[in-house]
Design a protein around this motif. Sequence first.
Motif, PDB file in Angstrom:
ATOM      1  N   ILE A  34       0.848  -1.191   0.000  1.00 44.06           N
ATOM      2  CA  ILE A  34       0.000   0.000   0.000  1.00 44.06           C
ATOM      3  C   ILE A  34       0.888   1.247   0.000  1.00 44.06           C
ATOM      4  CG2 ILE A  34      -1.803   1.272   1.207  1.00 44.06           C
ATOM      5  CD1 ILE A  34      -2.655  -1.458   0.058  1.00 44.06           C
ATOM      6  N   LYS A  35       0.617   2.160  -0.919  1.00 43.77           N
ATOM      7  CA  LYS A  35       1.371   3.407  -0.998  1.00 43.77           C
ATOM      8  C   LYS A  35       0.787   4.424  -0.014  1.00 43.77           C
ATOM      9  CE  LYS A  35       2.467   2.836  -5.924  1.00 43.77           C
ATOM     10  NZ  LYS A  35       2.326   3.444  -7.285  1.00 43.77           N
ATOM     11  N   VAL A  36       1.633   4.869   0.912  1.00 42.24           N
ATOM     12  CA  VAL A  36       1.219   5.844   1.923  1.00 42.24           C
ATOM     13  C   VAL A  36       2.065   7.102   1.772  1.00 42.24           C
ATOM     14  CG1 VAL A  36       1.016   6.338   4.381  1.00 42.24           C
ATOM     15  CG2 VAL A  36       0.513   4.032   3.527  1.00 42.24           C
ATOM     16  N   ALA A  37       1.412   8.220   1.528  1.00 36.62           N
ATOM     17  CA  ALA A  37       2.122   9.487   1.375  1.00 36.62           C
ATOM     18  C   ALA A  37       2.034  10.292   2.660  1.00 36.62           C
ATOM     19  CB  ALA A  37       1.535  10.296   0.220  1.00 36.62           C
ATOM     20  N   VAL A  38       3.150  10.869   3.056  1.00 35.28           N
ATOM     21  CA  VAL A  38       3.194  11.782   4.193  1.00 35.28           C
ATOM     22  C   VAL A  38       3.785  13.098   3.698  1.00 35.28           C
ATOM     23  CG1 VAL A  38       4.101  12.224   6.512  1.00 35.28           C
ATOM     24  CG2 VAL A  38       3.470   9.884   5.827  1.00 35.28           C
ATOM     25  N   LEU A  39       2.997  14.163   3.773  1.00 37.01           N
ATOM     26  CA  LEU A  39       3.451  15.493   3.360  1.00 37.01           C
ATOM     27  C   LEU A  39       3.877  16.251   4.607  1.00 37.01           C
ATOM     28  CD1 LEU A  39       0.722  16.510   0.738  1.00 37.01           C
ATOM     29  CD2 LEU A  39       2.844  15.222   0.396  1.00 37.01           C
ATOM     30  N   ASP A  40       5.155  16.665   4.636  1.00 34.55           N
ATOM     31  CA  ASP A  40       5.673  17.252   5.871  1.00 34.55           C
ATOM     32  C   ASP A  40       7.007  17.948   5.574  1.00 34.55           C
ATOM     33  OD1 ASP A  40       6.490  17.369   8.863  1.00 34.55           O
ATOM     34  OD2 ASP A  40       4.536  16.374   8.927  1.00 34.55           O
ATOM     35  N   THR A  41       7.946  17.868   6.523  1.00 38.70           N
ATOM     36  CA  THR A  41       9.243  18.532   6.386  1.00 38.70           C
ATOM     37  C   THR A  41      10.276  17.651   5.691  1.00 38.70           C
ATOM     38  OG1 THR A  41       9.925  17.785   8.591  1.00 38.70           O
ATOM     39  CG2 THR A  41       8.879  19.957   8.439  1.00 38.70           C
ATOM     40  N   GLY A  42       9.826  16.579   5.077  1.00 42.13           N
ATOM     41  CA  GLY A  42      10.737  15.675   4.386  1.00 42.13           C
ATOM     42  C   GLY A  42      10.971  14.403   5.185  1.00 42.13           C
ATOM     43  N   PHE A  43      12.092  13.726   4.895  1.00 39.09           N
ATOM     44  CA  PHE A  43      12.359  12.435   5.524  1.00 39.09           C
ATOM     45  C   PHE A  43      13.856  12.193   5.543  1.00 39.09           C
ATOM     46  CE2 PHE A  43      12.138   7.573   5.046  1.00 39.09           C
ATOM     47  CZ  PHE A  43      12.001   7.385   6.418  1.00 39.09           C
ATOM     48  N   HIS A  44      14.338  11.643   6.662  1.00 40.66           N
ATOM     49  CA  HIS A  44      15.738  11.223   6.761  1.00 40.66           C
ATOM     50  C   HIS A  44      15.823   9.827   6.145  1.00 40.66           C
ATOM     51  CE1 HIS A  44      19.795  11.455   8.379  1.00 40.66           C
ATOM     52  NE2 HIS A  44      19.662  10.202   8.796  1.00 40.66           N
ATOM     53  N   ILE A  45      15.998   9.796   4.831  1.00 37.86           N
ATOM     54  CA  ILE A  45      15.891   8.545   4.073  1.00 37.86           C
ATOM     55  C   ILE A  45      16.934   7.515   4.503  1.00 37.86           C
ATOM     56  CG2 ILE A  45      16.098   7.553   1.747  1.00 37.86           C
ATOM     57  CD1 ILE A  45      14.789  10.078   0.672  1.00 37.86           C
ATOM     58  N   SER A  46      18.095   7.971   4.958  1.00 39.00           N
ATOM     59  CA  SER A  46      19.148   7.025   5.355  1.00 39.00           C
ATOM     60  C   SER A  46      19.005   6.542   6.795  1.00 39.00           C
ATOM     61  CB  SER A  46      20.528   7.671   5.165  1.00 39.00           C
ATOM     62  OG  SER A  46      20.650   8.848   5.956  1.00 39.00           O
ATOM     63  N   HIS A  47      17.881   6.844   7.424  1.00 38.56           N
ATOM     64  CA  HIS A  47      17.649   6.368   8.794  1.00 38.56           C
ATOM     65  C   HIS A  47      17.776   4.844   8.823  1.00 38.56           C
ATOM     66  CE1 HIS A  47      15.729   5.635  12.664  1.00 38.56           C
ATOM     67  NE2 HIS A  47      15.702   6.943  12.892  1.00 38.56           N
ATOM     68  N   SER A  49       4.144  -1.252   8.800  1.00 33.32           N
ATOM     69  CA  SER A  49       5.567  -1.533   8.583  1.00 33.32           C
ATOM     70  C   SER A  49       5.881  -2.090   7.203  1.00 33.32           C
ATOM     71  CB  SER A  49       6.063  -2.511   9.653  1.00 33.32           C
ATOM     72  OG  SER A  49       5.316  -3.728   9.598  1.00 33.32           O
ATOM     73  N   GLY A  50       4.849  -2.491   6.459  1.00 33.60           N
ATOM     74  CA  GLY A  50       5.086  -3.034   5.123  1.00 33.60           C
ATOM     75  C   GLY A  50       4.693  -2.101   3.996  1.00 33.60           C
ATOM     76  N   ALA A  51       4.292  -0.880   4.329  1.00 28.37           N
ATOM     77  CA  ALA A  51       3.806   0.056   3.309  1.00 28.37           C
ATOM     78  C   ALA A  51       4.946   0.613   2.466  1.00 28.37           C
ATOM     79  CB  ALA A  51       3.046   1.201   3.973  1.00 28.37           C
ATOM     80  N   HIS A  52       4.597   1.041   1.266  1.00 31.49           N
ATOM     81  CA  HIS A  52       5.518   1.764   0.390  1.00 31.49           C
ATOM     82  C   HIS A  52       5.423   3.236   0.767  1.00 31.49           C
ATOM     83  CE1 HIS A  52       6.968   2.576  -4.019  1.00 31.49           C
ATOM     84  NE2 HIS A  52       7.474   3.454  -3.180  1.00 31.49           N
ATOM     85  N   ILE A  53       6.527   3.802   1.243  1.00 31.51           N
ATOM     86  CA  ILE A  53       6.537   5.175   1.763  1.00 31.51           C
ATOM     87  C   ILE A  53       6.695   6.187   0.628  1.00 31.51           C
ATOM     88  CG2 ILE A  53       7.783   6.810   3.228  1.00 31.51           C
ATOM     89  CD1 ILE A  53       8.750   4.291   4.823  1.00 31.51           C
ATOM     90  N   TYR A  54       5.802   7.152   0.601  1.00 33.52           N
ATOM     91  CA  TYR A  54       5.921   8.309  -0.294  1.00 33.52           C
ATOM     92  C   TYR A  54       6.114   9.546   0.579  1.00 33.52           C
ATOM     93  CZ  TYR A  54       4.866   5.967  -4.667  1.00 33.52           C
ATOM     94  OH  TYR A  54       4.939   5.165  -5.790  1.00 33.52           O
ATOM     95  N   ALA A  55       7.339  10.065   0.573  1.00 36.31           N
ATOM     96  CA  ALA A  55       7.668  11.226   1.393  1.00 36.31           C
ATOM     97  C   ALA A  55       7.644  12.475   0.519  1.00 36.31           C
ATOM     98  CB  ALA A  55       9.038  11.050   2.040  1.00 36.31           C
ATOM     99  N   GLY A  56       6.731  13.389   0.811  1.00 38.38           N
ATOM    100  CA  GLY A  56       6.646  14.647   0.081  1.00 38.38           C
ATOM    101  C   GLY A  56       7.044  15.795   0.983  1.00 38.38           C
TER     102      GLY A  56
END
Length: 408
Positions: free
Chosen positions: A148-161, A209-216
């Motif tokens: 499931i594609k889940v989008a979160v619109l915010d201040t971005g994402f620390h992708i290398s976490h 925990s299994g979702a496809h993350i869309y960070a906007g």
Amino acid sequence: MQPPKLGRQTFLKDNIVSAASGNPRYTGRYFLILDKNNKEILEAIRLLEKRWGLSVATTADFIITPPDETQLKDADALVFNELGVALVGVEEEKVAQMKLSGTGFLIVPEKVVYIQDEIPSEDNNSNGATWGIHITEALHSPYTGAGIKVAVLDTGFHISHPDFEGREITSTSFVPDEPIDDLHGHGTHCIGTACGSVNEQGERYGVASGAHIYAGKVLSNLGSGAQSWILNGMTWAANEGCKVLSMSLGSPVSEGESYDIAYERAAQFALSKGTLIVAAAGNGSQRSKNQFSPVASPADCPSILAVAAINSELQVGDFSNRAVNPSGLIDIAAPGVDIYSSWPMPARYQTLSGTSMATPHVAGIAALFFEKYPDATPAMIEDELRKNARTLSLPTEDVGVGLSIAPE
């Protein structure tokens, strides 16, 4: 002072994040609410160009990538084709002339948007799974939001976490001259709650925990942004096929003020694409002092689910806004006090409070429902969220249908 053209970068620094401005409410630009009919939009573009001498760009100009204000050069206006809305950056006198011209456009100021201020907690430790994961029953749900594609619109994402190593992540920044990397932390925290998994000790803090993350990234590293960036992000998420869109951001709303039409247009477009939207109700209240603020914008839109915050005692967070205005109802509640989640390195984790923290709980639970019912529409998933919610002994204007519960 004449506002800058849409593509000039002084807008971000001078109009939004100026420390001397004291959290301005408007950017100095305006939205023209057009008819969504394609023919009417073309006529509106011609009117803006011929009658008002404006240089007009449209979202249709961006075919491969989402709209980017840095590419607009000297445009005076940007037309959002899918939404029937035009963003205009011209001097106040011309706006006044347009209002008096009888064009039939509704002209409204563009809002400055902020993170829903998080309230730090002294407790920065997880104890097994977080209380939010326990009480929403996400810990025992057989679903993970897989696929499931889940989008979160915010201040971005620390992708290398490190907690997100190997995860499917798609990211885009709509903030001029700022990449997706989250130098604030709010976005990483919200994504952790909605789509994270476990910390380095194996303790669970994320719902889907299994979702496809869309960070906007729609808010700057200082936690503020222009409303048009949020509209761009909403349209992007819908066009990318995201089933869930989470927005822990907003602008204050006055008592008696109606919802924002531009946001509602974007929400309706997203729904038409199969995207369910949840947004933070806002943290403007001080309930302990009997002070209640209305649901913030865009959560007050009819097509967006407004999320309130509760604590581990199942009481409303002191800061959580109330359904004061007829058009700004609380739909549902979720854990939003002392929420442990991911944070940019080197801190790695942080515990915060706010309706910002409640909203991604509901977003993650919605993703679990979409996994359970893969052919469901947003309206069907909203119905499941409401039916499955745990009734609370609290007023509906504070918690809506109650506590959001994960599917069995």
